[in-house]
Enzyme design. Sequence first.
Site, PDB file in Angstrom:
ATOM      1  N   HIS A 185      -5.603 117.737  40.120  1.00 28.58           N
ATOM      2  CA  HIS A 185      -5.933 118.387  38.849  1.00 28.58           C
ATOM      3  C   HIS A 185      -7.159 119.303  38.963  1.00 28.58           C
ATOM      4  O   HIS A 185      -7.389 120.140  38.098  1.00 28.58           O
ATOM      5  CB  HIS A 185      -6.087 117.364  37.715  1.00 28.58           C
ATOM      6  CG  HIS A 185      -7.344 116.574  37.776  1.00 28.58           C
ATOM      7  ND1 HIS A 185      -7.467 115.431  38.512  1.00 28.58           N
ATOM      8  CD2 HIS A 185      -8.557 116.776  37.196  1.00 28.58           C
ATOM      9  CE1 HIS A 185      -8.685 114.964  38.379  1.00 28.58           C
ATOM     10  NE2 HIS A 185      -9.366 115.755  37.596  1.00 28.58           N
ATOM     11  N   ASP A 242     -10.660 108.537  47.630  1.00 28.21           N
ATOM     12  CA  ASP A 242     -10.507 108.843  46.203  1.00 28.21           C
ATOM     13  C   ASP A 242     -10.923 110.278  45.864  1.00 28.21           C
ATOM     14  O   ASP A 242     -10.350 110.889  44.973  1.00 28.21           O
ATOM     15  CB  ASP A 242     -11.352 107.844  45.387  1.00 28.21           C
ATOM     16  CG  ASP A 242     -11.091 107.953  43.896  1.00 28.21           C
ATOM     17  OD1 ASP A 242      -9.915 108.145  43.528  1.00 28.21           O
ATOM     18  OD2 ASP A 242     -12.046 107.860  43.097  1.00 28.21           O
ATOM     19  N   HIS A 247      -9.591 116.246  46.216  1.00 24.36           N
ATOM     20  CA  HIS A 247     -10.329 117.274  45.475  1.00 24.36           C
ATOM     21  C   HIS A 247     -11.313 118.059  46.358  1.00 24.36           C
ATOM     22  O   HIS A 247     -11.349 119.282  46.324  1.00 24.36           O
ATOM     23  CB  HIS A 247     -11.126 116.641  44.328  1.00 24.36           C
ATOM     24  CG  HIS A 247     -10.323 115.726  43.461  1.00 24.36           C
ATOM     25  ND1 HIS A 247      -9.065 116.048  43.019  1.00 24.36           N
ATOM     26  CD2 HIS A 247     -10.589 114.497  42.959  1.00 24.36           C
ATOM     27  CE1 HIS A 247      -8.599 115.057  42.267  1.00 24.36           C
ATOM     28  NE2 HIS A 247      -9.506 114.107  42.229  1.00 24.36           N
ATOM     29  N   LYS A 341     -20.547 107.445  43.226  1.00 26.50           N
ATOM     30  CA  LYS A 341     -20.603 106.867  41.878  1.00 26.50           C
ATOM     31  C   LYS A 341     -22.014 106.406  41.606  1.00 26.50           C
ATOM     32  O   LYS A 341     -22.768 106.119  42.526  1.00 26.50           O
ATOM     33  CB  LYS A 341     -19.647 105.674  41.797  1.00 26.50           C
ATOM     34  CG  LYS A 341     -18.187 106.090  41.810  1.00 26.50           C
ATOM     35  CD  LYS A 341     -17.294 104.913  41.477  1.00 26.50           C
ATOM     36  CE  LYS A 341     -15.861 105.343  41.326  1.00 26.50           C
ATOM     37  NZ  LYS A 341     -15.615 106.195  40.156  1.00 26.50           N
TER      38      LYS A 341
END
Length: 492
Positions: A185, A242, A247, A341
């Site tokens: 995305h 991830d 990405h 994170k």
Amino acid sequence: MDRPKSRPMVSRVIPVELFDLVVFGATGDLAQRKILPALLRRFVAGQVPEGSRLIGAARSEHSVAEYRAFAEAALAEHAAGVGTAEQRKAFIETLDYVTVDATGAQGWPELATKLVAGRVRAFYFSVAPRLFGALAERLHKYGMASGDARIVVEKPFGRDLATAEALNRDLAQHFAERQIYRIDHYLGKETVQNLLALRFANLMFEPIWNAAHIDHVQITVAETVGLEGRVAFYDDAGALRDMVQNHMLQLLALVAMEPPGSFNATAVRDEKVKVLRALREMGTGKTVTGQYRAGAIGGKAVPGYDEELGKASNTETFVAIKAHVDNWRWKGVPFYLRTGKRLPQRVTEIMVQFRCVPHSIFAGKGATMQPNRLVIGIQPEENISLSLMSKVPGLDREGIRLRQVPLDISMPDAFVGQHRRIAYERLLLDLIEGDQTLFVRRDEVEAQWHWIDAIRAGWRAEGLAPKPYTSGSWGPSAAIALAERDGVSWHE
Ligand code: NAP
């Protein structure tokens, strides 16, 4: 003098042909937060022609009325204020629902009867990846995998090269590559596409977009959140799989690729895959991994990763990488990638640092020079900023002072009146129109995993454990050292 205001842009709505879209996983989190809101927005814009079918499918039993009520509640939460009450009602009334078991026989014949022959037909696989193969197989078995049908698959696409190849083989048994739309995305984000416009619609960047003029590139994807309920998935994946595998490597490929011959799916993806294949395989000395401990973000105390998880774990929640693209254009230019994170700020950006001017004519006047920087902000703000050296106003009796000043293209200012779209709106429209340019091709995803697998193999061989870092910091100090060894500071 006030800066002249840009004229409001009025976007022209291009009609879309009639389509049937089936969303598998229609009761799931992604459907509620992204897919339904994106469809509502396009419906309100007039791009879901009357007669098109939006069919939700999932395992749980719901009547159509119950599913509509469910969707209405999801939209109230995730798309408040979009459209008028009548438009929202009309959208809800186009929704249909079928109970389907991806791994069984329930619901498939009923689903098949709902589709209309001769119109665009798309199936969105918004379910766990272990069900992708079963869905493809049943679409074929129940006669829905027509030659012009399209399937959309979500991330993660495999967990290593072997599983990605197996998944590609499973899908390829029933669908041709031109029918398979792998979502990343990030490619649907406006500034990511704007990176291509910046590079290839302006004369000034491309001649200096190479090792002779670029010192290094940094790509940062920083999150403030921790596990957010994705406990089992994340602990099995980690930051490298991830974020970097998909990405960040896509962003890197767009920065580093050669100019494609045209903006179409084959040309753009041909150039991206060449970059992905030119990534240098790395030893562990070029990566740093970390795992967050308790700390504070925005003044609020947050627990550590293993406390959130409820057990000790060796999964990395942070990774920093010094990568190289081994080709003529990028010889010797490091690409520093960093994601994690529980970092202090939510930010996604690309920073391109140019080299210093070869000779400073101002050195004798006491001025210090900084190299130019191009910062492409992707999240939370979309903007592009080029830092230039400028003279600080004054009579310069004590020497000349120079300072970096930003030349900003702030998207909301430059394009007043254009509402910010969620990436899924763009990608769903491209799907209906059959444009794969912003979707990931089979060879790209496999090249990405090939590179990631080599990193993981290096970690395993060396028994590398993630270094602890305090929540609210920019990761382990080794990540700072990774860049500083080269005289580079991370852009913060
Ligand atoms: P989720 O909340 O767990 O939803 C899963 C959906 O799959 C539910 O609608 C569930 O239906 C359905 N389902 C489960 N087993 C099924 C079966 N045997 N047959 C038919 N339907 C079945 O998952 P999600 O978060 O929406 O994620 C969906 C996909 O998107 C995954 O591939 C995920 O990795 C990817 N993704 C999600 C996000 C996100 O932010 N959520 C972001 C990026 C990618 P029932 O509840 O009715 O059983």
